[in-house]
Design a protein around this motif. Structure first.
Motif, short mmCIF file in Angstrom:
data_model
loop_
_atom_site.label_atom_id
_atom_site.label_comp_id
_atom_site.label_asym_id
_atom_site.label_seq_id
_atom_site.Cartn_x
_atom_site.Cartn_y
_atom_site.Cartn_z
N UNK A 52 0.84 -1.20 0.00
CA UNK A 52 0.00 0.00 0.00
C UNK A 52 0.87 1.25 0.00
N UNK A 53 0.58 2.17 -0.93
CA UNK A 53 1.31 3.45 -1.00
C UNK A 53 0.38 4.56 -0.54
N UNK A 54 0.70 5.17 0.60
CA UNK A 54 -0.12 6.25 1.15
C UNK A 54 0.61 7.58 1.18
N UNK A 55 1.87 7.61 0.74
CA UNK A 55 2.67 8.83 0.82
C UNK A 55 3.48 8.99 -0.46
N UNK A 56 3.79 10.24 -0.79
CA UNK A 56 4.61 10.52 -1.97
C UNK A 56 6.04 10.10 -1.69
N UNK A 57 6.48 9.05 -2.36
CA UNK A 57 7.82 8.54 -2.08
C UNK A 57 8.24 7.61 -3.22
N UNK A 58 9.50 7.15 -3.13
CA UNK A 58 10.04 6.16 -4.06
C UNK A 58 9.93 4.78 -3.42
N UNK A 59 9.68 3.77 -4.23
CA UNK A 59 9.55 2.42 -3.71
C UNK A 59 10.15 1.43 -4.71
N UNK A 60 10.89 0.45 -4.18
CA UNK A 60 11.46 -0.62 -5.00
C UNK A 60 11.10 -1.95 -4.35
N UNK A 61 10.43 -2.80 -5.11
CA UNK A 61 10.05 -4.13 -4.63
C UNK A 61 10.64 -5.16 -5.59
N UNK A 62 11.42 -6.10 -5.04
CA UNK A 62 12.02 -7.17 -5.82
C UNK A 62 11.43 -8.50 -5.38
N UNK A 63 11.00 -9.30 -6.35
CA UNK A 63 10.38 -10.58 -6.06
C UNK A 63 11.16 -11.68 -6.77
N UNK A 79 -1.92 7.54 -2.88
CA UNK A 79 -1.19 8.81 -2.89
C UNK A 79 -0.12 8.71 -3.97
N UNK A 80 0.38 9.86 -4.38
CA UNK A 80 1.39 9.88 -5.44
C UNK A 80 2.63 9.14 -5.00
N UNK A 81 3.09 8.22 -5.84
CA UNK A 81 4.28 7.45 -5.54
C UNK A 81 4.92 6.99 -6.84
N UNK A 82 6.23 6.78 -6.77
CA UNK A 82 6.98 6.21 -7.88
C UNK A 82 7.44 4.83 -7.44
N UNK A 83 6.96 3.80 -8.12
CA UNK A 83 7.23 2.43 -7.67
C UNK A 83 7.82 1.60 -8.80
N UNK A 84 8.81 0.80 -8.43
CA UNK A 84 9.40 -0.17 -9.36
C UNK A 84 9.24 -1.56 -8.77
N UNK A 85 8.71 -2.47 -9.56
CA UNK A 85 8.53 -3.85 -9.12
C UNK A 85 9.19 -4.76 -10.15
N UNK A 86 10.07 -5.65 -9.69
CA UNK A 86 10.68 -6.63 -10.58
C UNK A 86 10.38 -8.03 -10.05
N UNK A 87 10.06 -8.92 -10.97
CA UNK A 87 9.69 -10.30 -10.60
C UNK A 87 10.51 -11.26 -11.44
#
Length: 273
Positions: A52-63, A79-87
Motif C-alpha cells: 500500500x502506497x499512502x505517501x509521496x515517495x520512491x519504492x522498490x520491490x524485488x520478487x 497517494x502519489x508514488x513512484x514504484x518499481x517492481x521486478x519479478x
C-alpha cells in the motif's frame, strides 16, 4: 466502515527489507509505504502480499520465486508514488499481480520468466481525475521456452487528467512455445482527458502465440441508454458502467476482504469524476 489500513493491520506485517517465505503462508502479508522490499519465495512456497502506497515517495520491490512457488501480489496507490517492481520466476512458478492507481502514480513492472512452465498474470487499473497523471509501464520477458503471460490494463480519465500505458512483451530466441497476451482498454470521460497506450511485441522465436491490442474510447452510449430506460439517472448509469469496467480487474486481486475495500475506494473516486 473499515478502512484499507484497518484491514491491512490484521495481516502479517512485512516491515523489514527482506521477506522470506519457506512454506505455505495462510495469512496475507502487508507492507505500507516500503522504500525497499525484497520478497523471496522458496521452492513450493506460496503467499499473498499487499503493498500500500499512502505517501509521496520512491519504492522498490524485488520478487524472486523458486520452482513451483506461488504468489499473489496486490499493489494499491492512494497517494502519489513512484514504484518499481521486478519479478523473477523459476520453473513452474505462478505469479498474479494486481495494481490499482487511485491517484497520481508512476508504476513500473519488469517480469522475467526464467524457468520452463512459469506463468504470470498482471491486471491493472488506473482512475485519473482533475489534473492527475497516472503511468503504468510493463516489460514481460519470456526468456525460456514454454511460459505463459497475460496482462490487461484498464484506464479511466476525466477532467484534464492524463493516463499512460507502455507495455513490451519480449520473446528470446530460444523461447519456443511462448503464449503471451497483452491488452489495454481505456475510457475517456471528457474532451480534455487524454490516455496514450503503447503495447509492443519483440519476438525472436518462431513457434509462439502472441497477441496485443489497445482501445481508447468513450463510454458505451447504448448501455447508458438501456440503463436509463430502466429508471436510472445518467449519473447512476455512468457510475455503474465504470464500476463494472474496473471491477473486473479489482475482483481478481485474490485477497479478501481487501478486494471489496478497494472497490469501495474506487467507487468514491468514480463519483468525483
Amino acid at each position: 466502515m473499515e478502512t484499507i489500513l484497518d484491514i491491512i493491520r490484521r495481516f502479517r506485517p512485512a516491515d523489514g527489507e527482506v521477506l522470506r517465505i519457506d512454506g505455505v503462508a495462510a495469512e496475507p502479508f502487508a507492507a505500507v509505504d516500503p522504500r525497499k522490499l525484497r520478497i523471496e519465495a522458496a521452492a513450493g512456497a506460496s503467499a499473498r502480499i499487499v503493498v500500500l502506497h499512502t505517501a509521496a515517495d520512491m519504492s522498490v520491490v524485488e520478487v524472486e520465486l523458486g520452482e513451483e512457488a506461488q504468489l499473489e501480489l496486490t499493489e494499491l496507490f492512494t497517494a502519489e508514488a513512484f514504484a518499481e517492481v521486478s519479478v523473477k520466476q523459476a520453473a513452474r512458478s505462478r505469479c498474479r499481480l494486481t495494481t490499482v492507481q487511485l491517484s497520481n502514480a508512476n508504476a513500473s513492472y519488469r517480469i522475467d520468466l526464467d524457468g520452463a512452465d512459469a506463468e504470470n498474470e498482471l491486471g491493472g487499473v488506473f482512475l485519473a481525475a482533475g489534473n492527475e497523471h497516472c503511468v503504468v509501464k510493463l516489460r514481460t520477458g519470456h526468456n525460456v521456452a514454454d511460459c505463459r503471460s497475460n496482462s490487461y490494463i484498464k484506464g479511466v480519465a476525466g477532467g484534464q487528467a492524463v493516463g499512460e500505458f507502455c507495455g513490451l512483451v519480449y520473446v528470446a530466441p530460444d523461447a519456443q512455445r511462448t503464449d503471451a497476451r497483452q491488452q489495454s482498454r481505456n475510457i475517456l470521460l471528457s474532451e480534455t482527458a487524454r490516455i496514450t497506450t503503447q503495447p509492443q511485441l519483440e519476438i525472436y522465436a518462431d513457434d509462439v502465440k502472441c497477441s496485443h491490442g489497445a482501445t481508447v474510447g468513450q463510454m458505451d452510449a447504448d448501455a447508458i441508454l438501456y440503463m436509463r430506460q430502466r429508471g436510472l439517472s445518467e449519473a447512476q448509469a455512468r457510475r455503474l458502467q465504470i464500476e463494472g469496467f474496473v471491477g473486473d480487474v479489482v475482483g481478481r486481486c485474490g485477497i479478501e476482504p481487501l478486494c471489496g475495500a478497494i472497490m469501495e475506494l474506487a467507487s468514491v473516486k468514480i463519483e468525483e469524476m
